[in-house]
Every structure is written in C-alpha cells, then in structure tokens.
Design an enzyme around this catalytic site. Structure first.
Site, PDB file in Angstrom:
ATOM      1  N   SER A  89       0.872  -1.190   0.000  1.00  0.00           N
ATOM      2  CA  SER A  89       0.000   0.000   0.000  1.00  0.00           C
ATOM      3  C   SER A  89       0.901   1.230   0.000  1.00  0.00           C
ATOM      4  CB  SER A  89      -0.838  -0.018   1.282  1.00  0.00           C
ATOM      5  OG  SER A  89      -1.523   1.200   1.445  1.00  0.00           O
ATOM      6  N   TYR A 117      -2.036  -0.767  10.559  1.00  0.00           N
ATOM      7  CA  TYR A 117      -2.051  -1.144   9.135  1.00  0.00           C
ATOM      8  C   TYR A 117      -0.745  -0.707   8.471  1.00  0.00           C
ATOM      9  CZ  TYR A 117      -3.559  -1.194   4.213  1.00  0.00           C
ATOM     10  OH  TYR A 117      -3.658  -1.420   2.860  1.00  0.00           O
TER      11      TYR A 117
HETATM   12  N1  LIG Z   1      -8.638  -0.943  -1.871  1.00  0.00           N
HETATM   13  C1  LIG Z   1      -7.674  -0.086  -1.599  1.00  0.00           C
HETATM   14  O1  LIG Z   1      -7.864   1.150  -1.683  1.00  0.00           O
HETATM   15  C2  LIG Z   1      -6.301  -0.584  -1.219  1.00  0.00           C
HETATM   16  C3  LIG Z   1      -5.261   0.362  -1.131  1.00  0.00           C
HETATM   17  C4  LIG Z   1      -3.988  -0.061  -0.790  1.00  0.00           C
HETATM   18  C5  LIG Z   1      -3.730  -1.408  -0.562  1.00  0.00           C
HETATM   19  N2  LIG Z   1      -4.750  -2.306  -0.641  1.00  0.00           N
HETATM   20  C6  LIG Z   1      -4.418  -3.705  -0.359  1.00  0.00           C
HETATM   21  O2  LIG Z   1      -4.986  -4.530  -1.358  1.00  0.00           O
HETATM   22  C7  LIG Z   1      -5.218  -5.826  -0.820  1.00  0.00           C
HETATM   23  C8  LIG Z   1      -6.597  -6.276  -1.252  1.00  0.00           C
HETATM   24  O3  LIG Z   1      -7.569  -5.428  -0.693  1.00  0.00           O
HETATM   25  P1  LIG Z   1      -8.915  -5.079  -1.488  1.00  0.00           P
HETATM   26  O4  LIG Z   1      -8.952  -3.620  -1.699  1.00  0.00           O
HETATM   27  O5  LIG Z   1      -9.055  -5.989  -2.626  1.00  0.00           O
HETATM   28  O6  LIG Z   1     -10.009  -5.381  -0.356  1.00  0.00           O
HETATM   29  P2  LIG Z   1     -10.991  -6.609  -0.128  1.00  0.00           P
HETATM   30  O7  LIG Z   1     -11.965  -6.686  -1.246  1.00  0.00           O
HETATM   31  O8  LIG Z   1     -11.508  -6.442   1.259  1.00  0.00           O
HETATM   32  O9  LIG Z   1     -10.052  -7.883  -0.215  1.00  0.00           O
HETATM   33  C9  LIG Z   1      -9.371  -8.388   0.880  1.00  0.00           C
HETATM   34  C10 LIG Z   1      -9.140  -9.865   0.636  1.00  0.00           C
HETATM   35  O10 LIG Z   1      -8.372 -10.387   1.718  1.00  0.00           O
HETATM   36  C11 LIG Z   1      -8.999 -11.565   2.205  1.00  0.00           C
HETATM   37  N3  LIG Z   1      -8.738 -11.734   3.619  1.00  0.00           N
HETATM   38  C12 LIG Z   1      -9.003 -10.853   4.621  1.00  0.00           C
HETATM   39  N4  LIG Z   1      -8.695 -11.391   5.798  1.00  0.00           N
HETATM   40  C13 LIG Z   1      -8.214 -12.642   5.538  1.00  0.00           C
HETATM   41  C14 LIG Z   1      -7.751 -13.694   6.343  1.00  0.00           C
HETATM   42  N5  LIG Z   1      -7.718 -13.619   7.695  1.00  0.00           N
HETATM   43  N6  LIG Z   1      -7.333 -14.832   5.754  1.00  0.00           N
HETATM   44  C15 LIG Z   1      -7.371 -14.959   4.399  1.00  0.00           C
HETATM   45  N7  LIG Z   1      -7.814 -13.993   3.585  1.00  0.00           N
HETATM   46  C16 LIG Z   1      -8.240 -12.855   4.145  1.00  0.00           C
HETATM   47  C17 LIG Z   1     -10.496 -11.342   1.920  1.00  0.00           C
HETATM   48  O11 LIG Z   1     -11.197 -12.559   1.777  1.00  0.00           O
HETATM   49  P3  LIG Z   1     -12.077 -13.279   2.901  1.00  0.00           P
HETATM   50  O12 LIG Z   1     -12.838 -12.238   3.628  1.00  0.00           O
HETATM   51  O13 LIG Z   1     -12.943 -14.223   2.083  1.00  0.00           O
HETATM   52  O14 LIG Z   1     -11.104 -14.014   3.752  1.00  0.00           O
HETATM   53  C18 LIG Z   1     -10.435 -10.654   0.565  1.00  0.00           C
HETATM   54  O15 LIG Z   1     -10.359 -11.611  -0.461  1.00  0.00           O
HETATM   55  C19 LIG Z   1      -5.032  -5.698   0.692  1.00  0.00           C
HETATM   56  O16 LIG Z   1      -3.790  -6.278   1.056  1.00  0.00           O
HETATM   57  C20 LIG Z   1      -4.992  -4.203   0.946  1.00  0.00           C
HETATM   58  O17 LIG Z   1      -4.162  -3.879   2.036  1.00  0.00           O
HETATM   59  C21 LIG Z   1      -6.024  -1.937  -0.958  1.00  0.00           C
END
Ligand SMILES: NC(=O)c1ccc[n+]([C@@H]2O[C@H](COP(=O)([O-])OP(=O)(O)OC[C@H]3O[C@@H](n4cnc5c(N)ncnc54)[C@H](OP(=O)(O)O)[C@@H]3O)[C@@H](O)[C@H]2O)c1
Length: 263
Positions: free
Chosen positions: A141, A154
C-alpha cells in the site's frame, strides 16, 4: 515473463483486487489457485474465470491461523505440482487512532497482513529455489511507504512487508526468484468496510477507497508489473504523490498528511 502455464497462487481472491486479478491471469494462460476465507465467493470467482484450457482450483485458508499455513502451502503445491508465483493480495484495513486502539488489533493486523504472507512465502520458497524460478508479488500500500493517520497498525504491517521482501530480494539475486512490490493508493473495493476499528469490530461502511481507481485498472497494472519484472509499482491517483513527497519533502508531507488521508 509470460503467464502461459505458470502456476500462480492468489490470496485475497474472494473479492476486490485479488478477485479482479484472477480472470486476467486465467485469460493469459496461468493456472490458478485461489485462496481466502470464504469458499463460496472463491467458487464464484473460479466460475468467472471459466474458459477453454482454464485451470483454476480453490484453497480456502485463514491467514490468522498461522499454524495451518505450511500445510496449506503443501496442499497448494500438490494441486498443479508446483508454485511458480504467489500474489499476496489478502489483507485487512484499519480505522482508529493509536491511542484508542486495542493492542489486539495491532496484533491481528500484523498477523493477517505481514506474518501470514511471510509464513506462506517461507513454505513455497524452497520449491522455487530448487527450480531456479519464481515470483512473489506483494500487494502492500502507499501506507507501506508513508504513515497516514488512523492507520498505525495497518501502516506498520505494510511497512513490515517492505522490510521483509526487500531483504528477501537481496538474498535472491541470481536465483531466478523475483519480488514485485505493489503499492496502491485508493482502489474502488469494499476494503474500508472490513477495516478494524479500535475495539476490533469492522468499520461496516465505505471509505475513501470508493473514490479510488477502478479495481480492474489496478489489476491490469499489477499484471503489467509482473510481466515487466518491475521491482516496485505505485498505483492510484494523486494520493500516490505522498510516497514521492516522503522522500523529497518529508516536512511538507507531515503538514499535509491529515488532509491527504480522510477518515
Ligand atoms: N482498496 C484499496 O484502496 C487498497 C489500497 C492499498 C492497498 N490495498 C491492499 O490490497 C489488498 C486487497 O484489498 P482489497 O482492496 O481488494 O479489499 P478486499 O476486497 O476487502 O479484499 C481483501 C481480501 O483479503 C482476504 N482476507 C481478509 N482477511 C483474511 C484472512 N484472515 N485470511 C485470508 N484472507 C483474508 C479477503 O477474503 P475473505 O474475507 O474471504 O477471507 C479478501 O479476499 C489488501 O492487502 C490491501 O491492504 C487496498
């Protein structure tokens, strides 16, 4: 690199960035293993990938269950006989000032966002080293490069990824195993909804991520970074400038940060 016949294990594949990556990688010829906690959503994403010569398996796992991850990695390796690449996309966010946040929340963030991916990485690394090829694509991130307010645990967990994978990259020179760090700003997913509040309950509502770039654009940029062997890629809108300011004008960034990082 080309994705054809590459075996790629994507965590966080049940929603958001991981779920958007899966059909792109499958269409490019990769064999996929999709992981997250929710099996039904994983099955849905597998169905979204369907096509001729598409090979997708699901492997539900919980990153908080650290003791289970070595066995999960073995299971993943048996699915297609090897792992050529991992995309560590699973993660959880945070909203809450450090002074009010339970220490347990800091621990959970560190386990899910950092130690879980490290455990999986260590479990698959020997196979990659033996074959002289592999790639770790780590979805960090912008908060892995700067320290935004209300995200101390985070940001710490994402900074830790840079420390670990930076050292690992240095150790892997000449082995054929590569590391790509991905630093998104805001990406339009439901990420804010599950962000942990000070008592550990999910925030339960959308945040600024919904004003971010499309998740498909983000997934396309990640694929390109893997294809072109990019060391680190920043993906997003103006908010990614914070990473440059951190290096060039850290004092200015400190003054601007409260405005750059809305609740
Ligand atoms: N969206 C943004 O603006 C943003 C910005 C910077 C970085 N990121 C990074 O991008 C990545 C993906 O996030 P996203 O935006 O796609 O959000 P998201 O839709 O909430 O995806 C998060 C994923 O992580 C999985 N997850 C969460 N807790 C888990 C656990 N204990 N064990 C296994 N899987 C788990 C969730 O699946 P389940 O709930 O089915 O387990 C889901 O598939 C993250 O690492 C986040 O830090 C996102």
């Amino acid at each position: 690199m080309t994705f054809r016949d590459q075996v790629i294990w994507v965590t966080g594949a049940s929603s958001g960035i991981g779920a958007a990556l899966a059909p792109l990688l499958a269409a490019a010829g990769a064999r996929l293993i999709l992981s997250a906690r929710r099996p039904r959503l994983l099955d849905q994403i597998r169905a979204d990938c369907a096509g001729e010569n598409v090979h997708v398996r699901t492997l539900p796992l919980d990153l908080e269950d650290l003791d289970s991850l070595a066995a999960k990695a073995k299971e993943a390796e048996t699915m297609f006989g090897r792992i050529d690449g991992i995309v560590h996309a699973a993660g959880i966010g945070q909203r809450g000032v450090a002074a009010e946040t339970d220490f347990d929340v800091d621990c959970r963030l560190m386990v899910i966002n950092h130690l879980g991916p490290v455990a999986i990485t260590k479990a698959v690394l020997p196979g990659m080293l033996a074959r002289g090829a592999g790639r770790f694509t780590v979805v960090s991130s912008i908060a892995g490069l700067v320290g935004p307010p209300r995200r101390s645990g985070y940001a710490a967990s994402k900074h830790a990824l840079h420390g670990f994978f930076g050292s690992l990259r240095a150790e892997l020179v000449g082995t054929g195993v590569k590391v790509t760090m991905v630093c998104p700003g805001y990406v339009d997913t439901g990420f804010a909804e599950t962000a942990l509040t000070p008592d550990g309950t999910p925030m339960g509502r959308d945040g600024p991520t919904r004003r971010g770039i499309s998740v498909y654009e983000c997934a396309r940029r990640i694929c390109r970074a893997m294809e072109y062997d990019e060391r680190q890629v920043l993906i997003g809108g103006r908010e990614v400038l914070a990473a440059y300011l951190q290096r060039l004008a850290p004092g200015l960034l400190a003054r601007l940060m409260p405005r750059l990082s809305p609740p």
